[in-house]
Design a protein around this motif. Structure first.
Motif, PDB file in Angstrom:
ATOM      1  N   GLY A   1      15.747  34.348 -11.261  1.00 44.25           N
ATOM      2  CA  GLY A   1      14.883  35.400 -11.778  1.00 44.25           C
ATOM      3  C   GLY A   1      14.766  35.419 -13.291  1.00 44.25           C
ATOM      4  N   PHE A   2      15.562  34.595 -13.976  1.00 45.66           N
ATOM      5  CA  PHE A   2      15.567  34.631 -15.441  1.00 45.66           C
ATOM      6  C   PHE A   2      14.218  34.233 -16.020  1.00 45.66           C
ATOM      7  CE2 PHE A   2      16.267  32.362 -19.507  1.00 45.66           C
ATOM      8  CZ  PHE A   2      16.702  33.434 -20.276  1.00 45.66           C
ATOM      9  N   LEU A   3      13.650  33.124 -15.537  1.00 42.75           N
ATOM     10  CA  LEU A   3      12.382  32.663 -16.096  1.00 42.75           C
ATOM     11  C   LEU A   3      11.262  33.664 -15.841  1.00 42.75           C
ATOM     12  CD1 LEU A   3      12.394  28.827 -15.302  1.00 42.75           C
ATOM     13  CD2 LEU A   3      12.506  29.910 -17.547  1.00 42.75           C
ATOM     14  N   THR A   4      11.246  34.285 -14.665  1.00 43.78           N
ATOM     15  CA  THR A   4      10.236  35.294 -14.373  1.00 43.78           C
ATOM     16  C   THR A   4      10.356  36.469 -15.325  1.00 43.78           C
ATOM     17  OG1 THR A   4      10.148  34.695 -12.031  1.00 43.78           O
ATOM     18  CG2 THR A   4       9.363  36.890 -12.626  1.00 43.78           C
ATOM     19  N   ASN A   5      11.580  36.924 -15.548  1.00 42.31           N
ATOM     20  CA  ASN A   5      11.805  38.038 -16.473  1.00 42.31           C
ATOM     21  C   ASN A   5      11.420  37.656 -17.900  1.00 42.31           C
ATOM     22  OD1 ASN A   5      12.808  39.620 -14.384  1.00 42.31           O
ATOM     23  ND2 ASN A   5      14.930  39.003 -14.758  1.00 42.31           N
ATOM     24  N   LEU A   6      11.708  36.421 -18.258  1.00 45.30           N
ATOM     25  CA  LEU A   6      11.377  35.942 -19.603  1.00 45.30           C
ATOM     26  C   LEU A   6       9.868  35.890 -19.797  1.00 45.30           C
ATOM     27  CD1 LEU A   6      12.559  34.866 -22.224  1.00 45.30           C
ATOM     28  CD2 LEU A   6      12.609  32.577 -21.214  1.00 45.30           C
ATOM     29  N   LYS A   7       9.160  35.362 -18.813  1.00 38.68           N
ATOM     30  CA  LYS A   7       7.698  35.286 -18.898  1.00 38.68           C
ATOM     31  C   LYS A   7       7.073  36.672 -18.955  1.00 38.68           C
ATOM     32  CE  LYS A   7       7.490  30.865 -16.464  1.00 38.68           C
ATOM     33  NZ  LYS A   7       7.120  30.176 -15.203  1.00 38.68           N
ATOM     34  N   ASN A   8       7.587  37.595 -18.141  1.00 37.84           N
ATOM     35  CA  ASN A   8       7.060  38.955 -18.156  1.00 37.84           C
ATOM     36  C   ASN A   8       7.256  39.609 -19.513  1.00 37.84           C
ATOM     37  OD1 ASN A   8       6.232  38.807 -15.481  1.00 37.84           O
ATOM     38  ND2 ASN A   8       8.098  39.739 -14.669  1.00 37.84           N
ATOM     39  N   ALA A   9       8.412  39.391 -20.116  1.00 38.30           N
ATOM     40  CA  ALA A   9       8.687  39.969 -21.432  1.00 38.30           C
ATOM     41  C   ALA A   9       7.749  39.407 -22.496  1.00 38.30           C
ATOM     42  CB  ALA A   9      10.144  39.716 -21.821  1.00 38.30           C
ATOM     43  N   LEU A  10       7.412  38.147 -22.359  1.00 40.74           N
ATOM     44  CA  LEU A  10       6.494  37.501 -23.313  1.00 40.74           C
ATOM     45  C   LEU A  10       5.044  37.880 -23.064  1.00 40.74           C
ATOM     46  CD1 LEU A  10       8.071  33.918 -23.408  1.00 40.74           C
ATOM     47  CD2 LEU A  10       7.836  35.454 -25.376  1.00 40.74           C
ATOM     48  N   GLY A  11       4.769  38.420 -21.871  1.00 41.94           N
ATOM     49  CA  GLY A  11       3.393  38.777 -21.522  1.00 41.94           C
ATOM     50  C   GLY A  11       2.631  37.652 -20.871  1.00 41.94           C
ATOM     51  N   LEU A  12       3.355  36.716 -20.261  1.00 44.25           N
ATOM     52  CA  LEU A  12       2.723  35.583 -19.592  1.00 44.25           C
ATOM     53  C   LEU A  12       2.542  35.909 -18.109  1.00 44.25           C
ATOM     54  CD1 LEU A  12       4.712  32.604 -21.154  1.00 44.25           C
ATOM     55  CD2 LEU A  12       2.544  33.584 -21.889  1.00 44.25           C
ATOM     56  N   LYS A  13       1.306  36.037 -17.685  1.00 47.53           N
ATOM     57  CA  LYS A  13       1.020  36.323 -16.284  1.00 47.53           C
ATOM     58  C   LYS A  13       1.231  35.067 -15.467  1.00 47.53           C
ATOM     59  CE  LYS A  13      -2.527  39.696 -17.565  1.00 47.53           C
ATOM     60  NZ  LYS A  13      -3.964  40.039 -17.483  1.00 47.53           N
ATOM     61  N   ARG A  14       1.656  35.258 -14.229  1.00 47.60           N
ATOM     62  CA  ARG A  14       1.878  34.121 -13.339  1.00 47.60           C
ATOM     63  C   ARG A  14       0.547  33.458 -13.001  1.00 47.60           C
ATOM     64  NH1 ARG A  14       5.453  31.748 -10.210  1.00 47.60           N
ATOM     65  NH2 ARG A  14       4.826  30.821  -8.243  1.00 47.60           N
ATOM     66  N   MET A  15       0.507  32.119 -13.102  1.00 49.35           N
ATOM     67  CA  MET A  15      -0.706  31.361 -12.793  1.00 49.35           C
ATOM     68  C   MET A  15      -0.337  30.239 -11.849  1.00 49.35           C
ATOM     69  SD  MET A  15      -2.248  31.183 -16.657  1.00 49.35           S
ATOM     70  CE  MET A  15      -3.980  31.281 -16.282  1.00 49.35           C
ATOM     71  N   ASP A  16      -0.782  30.337 -10.598  1.00 49.19           N
ATOM     72  CA  ASP A  16      -0.451  29.323  -9.608  1.00 49.19           C
ATOM     73  C   ASP A  16      -1.032  27.976 -10.000  1.00 49.19           C
ATOM     74  OD1 ASP A  16       0.895  31.144  -8.096  1.00 49.19           O
ATOM     75  OD2 ASP A  16      -0.851  31.677  -6.881  1.00 49.19           O
ATOM     76  N   GLY A  17      -0.217  26.929  -9.875  1.00 48.74           N
ATOM     77  CA  GLY A  17      -0.696  25.579 -10.120  1.00 48.74           C
ATOM     78  C   GLY A  17      -0.740  25.189 -11.582  1.00 48.74           C
ATOM     79  N   ALA A  18      -0.212  26.035 -12.463  1.00 51.32           N
ATOM     80  CA  ALA A  18      -0.243  25.689 -13.881  1.00 51.32           C
ATOM     81  C   ALA A  18       0.994  26.229 -14.567  1.00 51.32           C
ATOM     82  CB  ALA A  18      -1.498  26.268 -14.546  1.00 51.32           C
TER      83      ALA A  18
END
Length: 212
Positions: free
Chosen positions: A73-90
């Motif tokens: 879950g670390f990378l997901t939390n890190l991306k959320n904190a940065l404001g990076l929305k999940r993008m399938d396939g990229a």
């Protein structure tokens, strides 16, 4: 036994095929796609990061990772904190402007991921900035190989579970390193166990010569 279409069935089948093709084409037009070409979702892989908001979010996230090295879950939390929305396939690439002491602006990209970087993708996704940073974190062995590119200035810092398990607050230190990066434009591995890679290849060689 194979069924052979009579003339009437042949005409009906042709009409059904034509109708289906029209439906597919209409759907593609609505989505802005060509029926004969794949979707290029990766063209939209880069996201502009709000630097001040990201710093605030990361500082809060750093507190939650004190005294734990739980990678799940670390990378997901890190991306959320940065404001990076999940993008399938990229892979997610965040673009951010960092003020420098001389008053100029350093445009950088940051990408948290769980695999080694292929610098060519920064060109393919139109995310090649003046400086690019990749933070790779994986519980097990990192997948793939780091691939530099002559036109991409990229530093990757790779962390695996085996390396960070004995480091107190390792994940919190990674987050702090990213906060410092957003403030200064310089990322420092505060854990001491990251495996660094550099692009272009000449920067990798120069770094190896310094450490020898």
């Amino acid at each position: 036994m194979n069924h052979i279409l009579n003339f009437g069935e042949f005409i009906a089948e042709g009409k059904r095929h034509h109708r289906n093709k029209k439906v597919i084409s209409a759907n593609c037009i609505r989505m802005g796609l060509s029926p004969n070409k794949p979707s290029h979702g990766n063209d939209f892989a880069k996201i502009q990061i709000n630097r001040e908001t990201a710093i605030e979010n990361l500082e809060e996230l750093e507190k939650s990772y004190q005294h734990t090295n739980q990678i799940r879950g670390f990378l997901t939390n890190l991306k959320n904190a940065l404001g990076l929305k999940r993008m399938d396939g990229a892979s997610e690439y965040g673009i951010v402007d960092i003020p420098k002491e001389d008053g100029s602006i350093l445009k950088v990209s940051i990408s948290p991921t769980n695999h080694h970087a292929n610098a060519q993708t920064y060109i393919d996704h139109n995310c090649n900035c003046e400086y690019n940073l990749k933070i790779a974190v994986r519980k097990s062995k990192m997948k793939g190989n780091f691939k530099p590119h002559d036109l991409v200035v990229l530093d990757e810092f790779a962390y695996t579970g085996a390396k960070i398990k004995d480091i107190d607050n390792a994940l919190a230190l990674i987050i702090k390193g990213i906060v410092d990066f957003l403030k200064t434009g310089v990322y420092t591995d505060l854990t001491g166990v990251a495996v660094p890679h550099h692009s272009p290849k000449e920067r990798e060689i120069a770094s190896q010569n310094i450490t020898e």
